[in-house]
Design a protein around this motif. Structure first.
Motif, PDB file in Angstrom:
ATOM      1  N   GLY A 287     -26.616 -16.688  14.057  1.00 37.85           N
ATOM      2  CA  GLY A 287     -25.370 -16.003  14.333  1.00 37.85           C
ATOM      3  C   GLY A 287     -25.201 -14.782  13.453  1.00 37.85           C
ATOM      4  N   PRO A 288     -24.059 -14.099  13.573  1.00 40.81           N
ATOM      5  CA  PRO A 288     -23.856 -12.804  12.910  1.00 40.81           C
ATOM      6  C   PRO A 288     -24.095 -12.858  11.400  1.00 40.81           C
ATOM      7  N   TYR A 289     -24.592 -11.741  10.888  1.00 37.83           N
ATOM      8  CA  TYR A 289     -24.739 -11.569   9.435  1.00 37.83           C
ATOM      9  C   TYR A 289     -23.454 -12.021   8.753  1.00 37.83           C
ATOM     10  N   PRO A 290     -23.546 -12.880   7.737  1.00 39.74           N
ATOM     11  CA  PRO A 290     -22.341 -13.556   7.241  1.00 39.74           C
ATOM     12  C   PRO A 290     -21.416 -12.715   6.367  1.00 39.74           C
ATOM     13  N   PHE A 291     -21.846 -11.514   5.948  1.00 39.49           N
ATOM     14  CA  PHE A 291     -21.014 -10.708   5.050  1.00 39.49           C
ATOM     15  C   PHE A 291     -20.773  -9.318   5.650  1.00 39.49           C
ATOM     16  N   ILE A 292     -20.347  -9.308   6.898  1.00 41.84           N
ATOM     17  CA  ILE A 292     -20.266  -8.047   7.632  1.00 41.84           C
ATOM     18  C   ILE A 292     -19.270  -7.081   7.009  1.00 41.84           C
ATOM     19  N   GLU A 293     -18.167  -7.575   6.434  1.00 40.59           N
ATOM     20  CA  GLU A 293     -17.187  -6.678   5.817  1.00 40.59           C
ATOM     21  C   GLU A 293     -17.750  -6.003   4.575  1.00 40.59           C
ATOM     22  N   ASP A 294     -18.680  -6.654   3.903  1.00 44.70           N
ATOM     23  CA  ASP A 294     -19.313  -6.071   2.728  1.00 44.70           C
ATOM     24  C   ASP A 294     -20.543  -5.253   3.080  1.00 44.70           C
ATOM     25  N   GLY A 295     -21.107  -5.486   4.267  1.00 40.89           N
ATOM     26  CA  GLY A 295     -22.316  -4.794   4.672  1.00 40.89           C
ATOM     27  C   GLY A 295     -23.550  -5.380   4.007  1.00 40.89           C
ATOM     28  N   TYR A 296     -24.695  -4.864   4.435  1.00 42.40           N
ATOM     29  CA  TYR A 296     -25.985  -5.266   3.861  1.00 42.40           C
ATOM     30  C   TYR A 296     -26.552  -4.086   3.087  1.00 42.40           C
ATOM     31  N   LYS A 297     -27.008  -4.347   1.866  1.00 42.77           N
ATOM     32  CA  LYS A 297     -27.623  -3.318   1.039  1.00 42.77           C
ATOM     33  C   LYS A 297     -28.983  -3.801   0.553  1.00 42.77           C
ATOM     34  N   LEU A 298     -29.939  -2.886   0.475  1.00 45.10           N
ATOM     35  CA  LEU A 298     -31.256  -3.154  -0.075  1.00 45.10           C
ATOM     36  C   LEU A 298     -31.499  -2.099  -1.154  1.00 45.10           C
ATOM     37  N   ILE A 299     -31.787  -2.554  -2.380  1.00 44.42           N
ATOM     38  CA  ILE A 299     -31.749  -1.673  -3.548  1.00 44.42           C
ATOM     39  C   ILE A 299     -33.059  -1.782  -4.319  1.00 44.42           C
ATOM     40  N   GLU A 300     -33.686  -0.669  -4.584  1.00 49.40           N
ATOM     41  CA  GLU A 300     -34.934  -0.674  -5.356  1.00 49.40           C
ATOM     42  C   GLU A 300     -34.666  -1.096  -6.804  1.00 49.40           C
ATOM     43  N   VAL A 301     -35.496  -2.014  -7.304  1.00 50.99           N
ATOM     44  CA  VAL A 301     -35.441  -2.456  -8.700  1.00 50.99           C
ATOM     45  C   VAL A 301     -36.876  -2.542  -9.218  1.00 50.99           C
ATOM     46  N   PRO A 302     -37.069  -2.621 -10.549  1.00 50.95           N
ATOM     47  CA  PRO A 302     -38.426  -2.678 -11.081  1.00 50.95           C
ATOM     48  C   PRO A 302     -39.011  -4.081 -11.201  1.00 50.95           C
ATOM     49  N   TYR A 303     -38.272  -5.116 -10.821  1.00 53.72           N
ATOM     50  CA  TYR A 303     -38.814  -6.471 -10.794  1.00 53.72           C
ATOM     51  C   TYR A 303     -39.003  -6.890  -9.339  1.00 53.72           C
ATOM     52  N   ALA A 304     -39.554  -8.062  -9.102  1.00 52.57           N
ATOM     53  CA  ALA A 304     -39.990  -8.433  -7.752  1.00 52.57           C
ATOM     54  C   ALA A 304     -38.859  -8.406  -6.731  1.00 52.57           C
ATOM     55  N   GLY A 305     -37.730  -9.050  -7.037  1.00 49.45           N
ATOM     56  CA  GLY A 305     -36.628  -9.060  -6.088  1.00 49.45           C
ATOM     57  C   GLY A 305     -35.685 -10.210  -6.364  1.00 49.45           C
ATOM     58  N   MET A 306     -34.481 -10.127  -5.788  1.00 48.94           N
ATOM     59  CA  MET A 306     -33.475 -11.166  -5.997  1.00 48.94           C
ATOM     60  C   MET A 306     -32.430 -11.050  -4.895  1.00 48.94           C
ATOM     61  N   GLU A 307     -31.843 -12.206  -4.545  1.00 50.80           N
ATOM     62  CA  GLU A 307     -30.961 -12.288  -3.381  1.00 50.80           C
ATOM     63  C   GLU A 307     -29.512 -11.969  -3.691  1.00 50.80           C
ATOM     64  N   HIS A 308     -29.233 -10.993  -4.535  1.00 52.75           N
ATOM     65  CA  HIS A 308     -27.852 -10.670  -4.871  1.00 52.75           C
ATOM     66  C   HIS A 308     -27.047 -10.380  -3.607  1.00 52.75           C
ATOM     67  N   GLN A 309     -25.954 -11.100  -3.457  1.00 55.99           N
ATOM     68  CA  GLN A 309     -25.218 -11.131  -2.190  1.00 55.99           C
ATOM     69  C   GLN A 309     -24.762  -9.747  -1.763  1.00 55.99           C
ATOM     70  N   SER A 310     -25.133  -9.351  -0.554  1.00 54.84           N
ATOM     71  CA  SER A 310     -24.831  -8.050   0.056  1.00 54.84           C
ATOM     72  C   SER A 310     -25.418  -6.887  -0.740  1.00 54.84           C
ATOM     73  N   ALA A 311     -26.264  -7.166  -1.734  1.00 55.69           N
ATOM     74  CA  ALA A 311     -26.878  -6.126  -2.560  1.00 55.69           C
ATOM     75  C   ALA A 311     -28.268  -6.600  -2.960  1.00 55.69           C
TER      76      ALA A 311
END
Length: 555
Positions: A287-311
Motif C-alpha cells: 500500500g501507499p508509502y507510509p510517510f507521505i506528508e513527510d515525503g521520501y528523502k535519500l541523502i548521501e553520507v560517508p557510511y554504508a547507509g541507515m533507515e532514518h525515517q523519511s531521510a
C-alpha cells in the motif's frame, strides 16, 4: 508416473525404523567462523532497555529538538522540549542522555527540576505530584562534545572531499541519547516531532520530516526547521549537515527529494533513479508509502547507509550490489543498489511497523530483508527471487536464537536478517497459496502501521488470518538456534521412506514438499516417524529446500 503410495503413519509411540534409532546431526558443509556469544549485559543496558516504573508512568506526545551545531568547536548545545501525558500519578520520570554530555538545566515552566544521573539514565524529580491524565512539557537543556563511536560513528564531525564540514548521525545500536536527551527505548514513540538545527550559513541540514523553512539568525548561523508528522523511533532522528545539492521527482502525491554533495550530483542522479521503482514495488505489496506528508528523502553520507525515517542515508558509492559486491553471490544483487532497496524498505518495516523491544528486532530486519526478495520478484520474477533469497543461506550461523532476552537492550544475532527472511519465505510455502499470501502481507502491514509490536502480535495475526497454528514454526526459527531437520530413512527392500522432524519446539508439524521437483508431494511430518511408499532411491529423493529453510538428513 507418481512416485508415492499412500502415507502410512507408524503411530504416536512407534519406534524409529531399523537403523535410524539414533541419527547423528548433519555436519556443516564447511567450517565457518563463529558469530560468537552475545555481549554481556551491563547496568547501562538494563537501565536503557528496561521499561521500568519511571518510563511506564508516562506516554510520549511530542519532542521539539532545538539545537546549535558548531563545526569548529565540534559541539552541540540547545534543548529538547519533551511533552508527555501521565498514565498514573507520580513525581519522577526517566529520560536518557549519554554521560559525555552536560545537563545544563531541566525546567518545568520556570521551575528548575532536580535530577539524578546513572549510567546514561536521567531520573527527573518534580516538586509536586504529576497527575494521571494530565499533560506536561519540560525543557531539557544540554551541551557538550558528542561521541564518535559505533559502527557508523554515532555523531561525527567530518570533512567532505573539498574540506568543507560534513556532519552526520547514525546511532541505532548506541542509542539516540548518545547525542540528544530523550526517552531512549523502543516501546513509546512520540506522535510527532519538530527538529530545529542552527548551523553556519554556508551549510545545509537535512533532517526527518517536511522542511518548514530556514531562517538567517543574523549571527552567521541559519536555523533549519523540520516537522515530522508521524510517530518516529528515537534512533531514526538524524542530522545530515553539509554542502548538499538537491534534486527530486514525484510519484503521484509523493515527493522524492535527493541530496548529494556537489561533486556527486551527476552520479547520484543516475543511481537514485532506482528509488522510484523501489517505491512502486513496495507500494504494490503493502500500500501507499507510509510517510507521505513527510515525503521520501535519500541523502548521501560517508557510511554504508541507515533507515532514518523519511531521510534515508545512502553511502553505497553509487554502485549496484553492496559496496560493489554481489551481495548474495548468485548473480541477482548486481541488478540493483542494495542500500537503496534495503534501507528504504525499512520505511515499511522498522519505521512504520516497529518492534516494541530490541529483542524482537527481526520485525525490522527479517521483514526488510524479505522485502529485498519481494523487490526482486516484482522486477525480475519469482525464480530470481527464490535464487536471491537462497543465496543468503551461507550468511546464517544458527548458533543463537534470534529473539534475545527482553528488557535489557539485548543485541540480536545477525541471523535476524537472513534467517528471518528465509523463515518468511518458508511461511509462504507453508501457506501454499499466493492468492492468500499477498493479501495477508498487505493486511498485516496495514493492521500494524504506526504501531510498536512484538513477535506475539505477529504470530497471533498470522494464526488468526490463516486459520493455522503457525506458532511452533515461528518459535522454532526465532526462539531456538537450530532450524528444523527433516530426517529420512530409506528401506530399498520395502520401497519405503520414513520421515519425521528433528526440532526443539513441541507440536512442530510443518508441511513440506518432497520427491521430484516437477512432481512434488506435500507431506506433513511430525516428531513421530511416518512411512510412505516411494519408487525413488535415496539419491533421487529430493526436498524443496529452496522453498523451505530446513536441513535434510538421509539414512
Amino acid at each position: 508416473m507418481p512416485a508415492f503410495a499412500a502415507v502410512q503413519p507408524l503411530g504416536q509411540n512407534a519406534a524409529p525404523p531399523t537403523g535410524a534409532a539414533a541419527p547423528a546431526p548433519m555436519p556443516p558443509a564447511k567450517p565457518r567462523k563463529s558469530e560468537g556469544p552475545a555481549a554481556p549485559v551491563t547496568r547501562a543496558d538494563i537501565l536503557r532497555g528496561m521499561y521500568g516504573p519511571y518510563r511506564a508512568n508516562n506516554d510520549l506526545i511530542g519532542y521539539h529538538l532545538d539545537i546549535r551545531v558548531d563545526p569548529d568547536k565540534e559541539t552541540i548545545s540547545g534543548k529538547n522540549t519533551i511533552t508527555f501525558r501521565m498514565l498514573s500519578d507520580g513525581n519522577r520520570i526517566q529520560l536518557d542522555l549519554h554521560q559525555a554530555l552536560n545537563i545544563d538545566k531541566i525546567l518545568l515552566g520556570t521551575t528548575e527540576l532536580k535530577y539524578e544521573r546513572d549510567s546514561g539514565a536521567v531520573f527527573i524529580d518534580f516538586p509536586e505530584t504529576l497527575h494521571q491524565g494530565a499533560t506536561y512539557s519540560i525543557d531539557f537543556y544540554y551541551s557538550g562534545h558528542p561521541l564518535k563511536t559505533g559502527r557508523f560513528g554515532g555523531f561525527v564531525f567530518d570533512k567532505d572531499p573539498t574540506g568543507k564540514p560534513w556532519i552526520y548521525t547514525s546511532c541505532e545500536d548506541e542509542g539516540a541519547s548518545l547525542w540528544w536527551p530523550n526517552k531512549d527505548q523502543w516501546r513509546d514513540e512520540v506522535e510527532n516531532m519538530e527538529i530545529s538545527v542552527a548551523i553556519p550559513n554556508n551549510l545545509v541540514d537535512i533532517s526527518n520530516g517536511r522542511l518548514l523553512g530556514h531562517k538567517d539568525l543574523g549571527d552567521g548561523y541559519t536555523r533549519w526547521d523540520w516537522l515530522v508528522h508521524y510517530p518516529i523511533n528515537n534512533y531514526d532522528v538524524a542530522l545530515n549537515i553539509g554542502n548538499y545539492q538537491h534534486f527530486g521527482e514525484r510519484i503521484g502525491g509523493l515527493t522524492l527529494d535527493f541530496y548529494a554533495l556537489t561533486g556527486d550530483v551527476d552520479k547520484a542522479q543516475k543511481q537514485f533513479a532506482q528509488a522510484g521503482e523501489m517505491i512502486n514495488a513496495f507500494q504494490h505489496y503493502f500500500g501507499p508509502y507510509p510517510f507521505i506528508e513527510d515525503g521520501y528523502k535519500l541523502i548521501e553520507v560517508p557510511y554504508a547507509g541507515m533507515e532514518h525515517q523519511s531521510a534515508v542515508a545512502y553511502g553505497n558509492h553509487f554502485e549496484n550490489g553492496y559496496l560493489g559486491k554481489d551481495w548474495t553471490g548468485v548473480g541477482i544483487s548486481p541488478k540493483f543498489d542494495f542500500i537503496i532497496i534495503h534501507e528504504s524498505g525499512h520505511e515499511w518495516f522498522g519505521n512504520a511497523v516497529s518492534a516494541a523491544d530490541r529483542s524482537d528486532m527481526w520485525i525490522h530486519e527479517g521483514w526488510t530483508t524479505y522485502l529485498e526478495a519481494l523487490y526482486v520478484e516484482y522486477r525480475w520474477g519469482h525464480d530470481d527471487a527464490i535464487r536471491y533469497i537462497n543465496g543468503m543461506k551461507p550468511k546464517i550461523f544458527n548458533e543463537r536464537p534470534i529473539i534475545t532476552e527482553r528488557g535489557v537492550n539485548g543485541n540480536p544475532t545477525e541471523d535476524q536478517y537472513f534467517k528471518g527472511a528465509l523463515m518468511l519465505n518458508t511461511l509462504r510455502s507453508v501457506i501454499n497459496n499466493d492468492d492468500k499470501w499477498w493479501p495477508l502481507l498487505y493486511n498485516f502491514f496495514q493492521e500494524f502501521k504506526y504501531h510498536n509490536i512484538m513477535t506475539e502480535d505477529v504470530m497471533t495475526y498470522f494464526n488468526h488470518e490463516t486459520g493455522m497454528n503457525l506458532t511452533p514454526i515461528f518459535n522454532q526459527y526465532l526462539r531456538h538456534a537450530d532450524i528444523p531437520t527433516l530426517e529420512l530413512f530409506f528401506d530399498p527392500l520395502q520401497g519405503t521412506v520414513s520421515y519425521k522432524w528433528r526440532v526443539d519446539e513441541p507440536d512442530f508439524a510443518m508441511p513440506i514438499l518432497v520427491g521430484e521437483k516437477d512432481h512434488w508431494q506435500r507431506i506433513t511430518p511430525t516428531e513421530q516417524w511416518q512411512t510412505m511408499k516411494t519408487s525413488l532411491t535415496k539419491d533421487q529423493f529430493d526436498v524443496a529446500t529452496d522453498l523451505f529453510y530446513v536441513n535434510v538428513a538421509k539414512y
